[in-house]
Write a protein that holds these residues in place. Sequence first.
Motif, PDB file in Angstrom:
ATOM      1  N   TYR A 185       4.103  -2.530   3.712  1.00  0.00           N
ATOM      2  CA  TYR A 185       3.229  -3.682   3.909  1.00  0.00           C
ATOM      3  C   TYR A 185       2.207  -3.323   4.989  1.00  0.00           C
ATOM      4  N   ARG A 232       1.892  -1.701  10.133  1.00  0.00           N
ATOM      5  CA  ARG A 232       2.547  -1.314   8.886  1.00  0.00           C
ATOM      6  C   ARG A 232       4.052  -1.536   9.006  1.00  0.00           C
ATOM      7  N   LEU A 282      -7.795   2.402  -7.909  1.00  0.00           N
ATOM      8  CA  LEU A 282      -7.404   1.794  -6.642  1.00  0.00           C
ATOM      9  C   LEU A 282      -8.251   2.365  -5.502  1.00  0.00           C
ATOM     10  N   HIS A 296      -8.119   5.878   0.553  1.00  0.00           N
ATOM     11  CA  HIS A 296      -8.556   6.199   1.908  1.00  0.00           C
ATOM     12  C   HIS A 296      -7.957   7.544   2.302  1.00  0.00           C
ATOM     13  N   GLU A 317       0.852  -1.191   0.000  1.00  0.00           N
ATOM     14  CA  GLU A 317       0.000   0.000   0.000  1.00  0.00           C
ATOM     15  C   GLU A 317       0.886   1.238   0.000  1.00  0.00           C
ATOM     16  N   THR A 344       2.830   2.082  -9.149  1.00  0.00           N
ATOM     17  CA  THR A 344       1.922   0.981  -9.490  1.00  0.00           C
ATOM     18  C   THR A 344       2.500   0.116 -10.601  1.00  0.00           C
ATOM     19  N   VAL A 375       0.550  -2.487  -5.970  1.00  0.00           N
ATOM     20  CA  VAL A 375      -0.144  -1.582  -5.051  1.00  0.00           C
ATOM     21  C   VAL A 375      -1.604  -2.004  -4.937  1.00  0.00           C
ATOM     22  N   ARG A 376      -2.076  -2.144  -3.693  1.00  0.00           N
ATOM     23  CA  ARG A 376      -3.444  -2.578  -3.439  1.00  0.00           C
ATOM     24  C   ARG A 376      -4.349  -1.433  -2.998  1.00  0.00           C
ATOM     25  N   ALA A 377      -3.795  -0.409  -2.355  1.00  0.00           N
ATOM     26  CA  ALA A 377      -4.628   0.684  -1.852  1.00  0.00           C
ATOM     27  C   ALA A 377      -3.750   1.919  -1.675  1.00  0.00           C
ATOM     28  N   LEU A 378      -4.410   3.086  -1.639  1.00  0.00           N
ATOM     29  CA  LEU A 378      -3.745   4.368  -1.448  1.00  0.00           C
ATOM     30  C   LEU A 378      -4.314   5.042  -0.208  1.00  0.00           C
ATOM     31  N   HIS A 379      -3.441   5.685   0.561  1.00  0.00           N
ATOM     32  CA  HIS A 379      -3.844   6.463   1.735  1.00  0.00           C
ATOM     33  C   HIS A 379      -3.319   7.881   1.545  1.00  0.00           C
TER      34      HIS A 379
END
Length: 436
Positions: free
Chosen positions: A70, A76, A288, A291, A54, A146, A151-155
């Motif tokens: 991770y 994290r 993606l 959050h 992420e 990416t 990459v699975r998610a962005l914050h």
Amino acid sequence: MFVLAKEGTPLDPCHPARARKLLASGRARVHRHTPLVIRLTDRTAAASTVQGVEVGIDPGSKHTGIAVFYADGGTRTGLFALQLDHRGGSIRNRLVQRAAYRRRRRSVNLRYRKPRFANRKRPEGWLPPSLRHRVATALSWVTRLTRWAPVRALHVERVAFDTGSLAAGRPLEGVRYQRGTLYGCEVREYLLAKWGRCCAYCGATGVPLNLDHIQPRSRDGSDRVSNLTLACVPCNQAKNNRPVEEFLAGRPRVLARLLTQAKAPLRDAAAVNTTRWALWRALARTGLPVHSASGGRTKWNRSRTGAPKSHTLDALHVGCLDTVTALPARVLVVACTGRGTRCRTRTDRYGFPRLRLPRVKQVYGFATGDLVQAVVPSGTKAGIHTGRVAVRSRGSFNVTTGSGVVQGIHYRHIRLLQRADGYAYSGKEEGFSSFA
């Protein structure tokens, strides 16, 4: 280090020692020099198990922090840290200079096009080039990550300061203000950024700082953020409830600076708040999960984990988390330099061309901004110099390294590492100055 499968599909990052072994054994080859990306020659994506990573983003006016980590629930593990240095200030200065040239040419009745500022319509969501640059560069590097990592998610930190609440004059006490876990973080973080994390009266740093009313409340001072500053404990006690003019009567320069800075808005906060929604929408278009969280939440997370203050560590602590098990040891500093200019002339003080530049940008196969390595065998410049090159038509180039500029290196001693992509790369240890 970032790892790609044989067909170019991103795999989970690996440790630098593991990457060196793969390169030495011939099982991988260098796909990109900076940041280092290797591509395996004996493994496909179908034969690999991918956990996924992420990305956390801490957008800022001058710098944007990006962290790859991770995530296992609320835990994290930091893997990679990148600090993106924007050039919005230089873009604004160039636009102001161009506008001044055009205004002067019109005012002296020279032969030039008529003004068109009155018949133009800005589209919805328009941003000035200096602000649009911040959004574009942040999105560009997220897109690159990416391609290099799964990459699975962005914050993303969508708002640093609630300027509407700050300007409303809300009291610093009462039930309405004290609700929530992040009590006081927004106002305090705003003041820390505005006053440079030092005492406004004596300039002390690295000491506990209190919120102080410039004009005391006992003398009709308000609770607005423009009447608040930071003061160390000795200065806060010495000032007590005296007017600031009386407290700083013997230091007129400090008094003038404090009053001027108190009235001035925090430009960086305005820039971040202007681009926050544009950046969030641009990231959402990547497909993606995105959050978002506030800057107050990021500071609260950092205070719980005990991590120092930096752009990249803020990116690692964006959003909801419980703990951080590992921090990246080094940070890749990426400075936006641009890809040169299309203008083939230099102007004089009045905006008219005074000399012409060559139309060919490549000289002996090199272009200004390329990442090169120069191996000089002898002479005063003997050694290995790695950095960005500035070409000259005579074949004697300048190489800008982390320790300075080495001038007059012949192109025969220079080897290309990576073509110019509009960025200059350097590194630093977390919390310390840059190194080559």
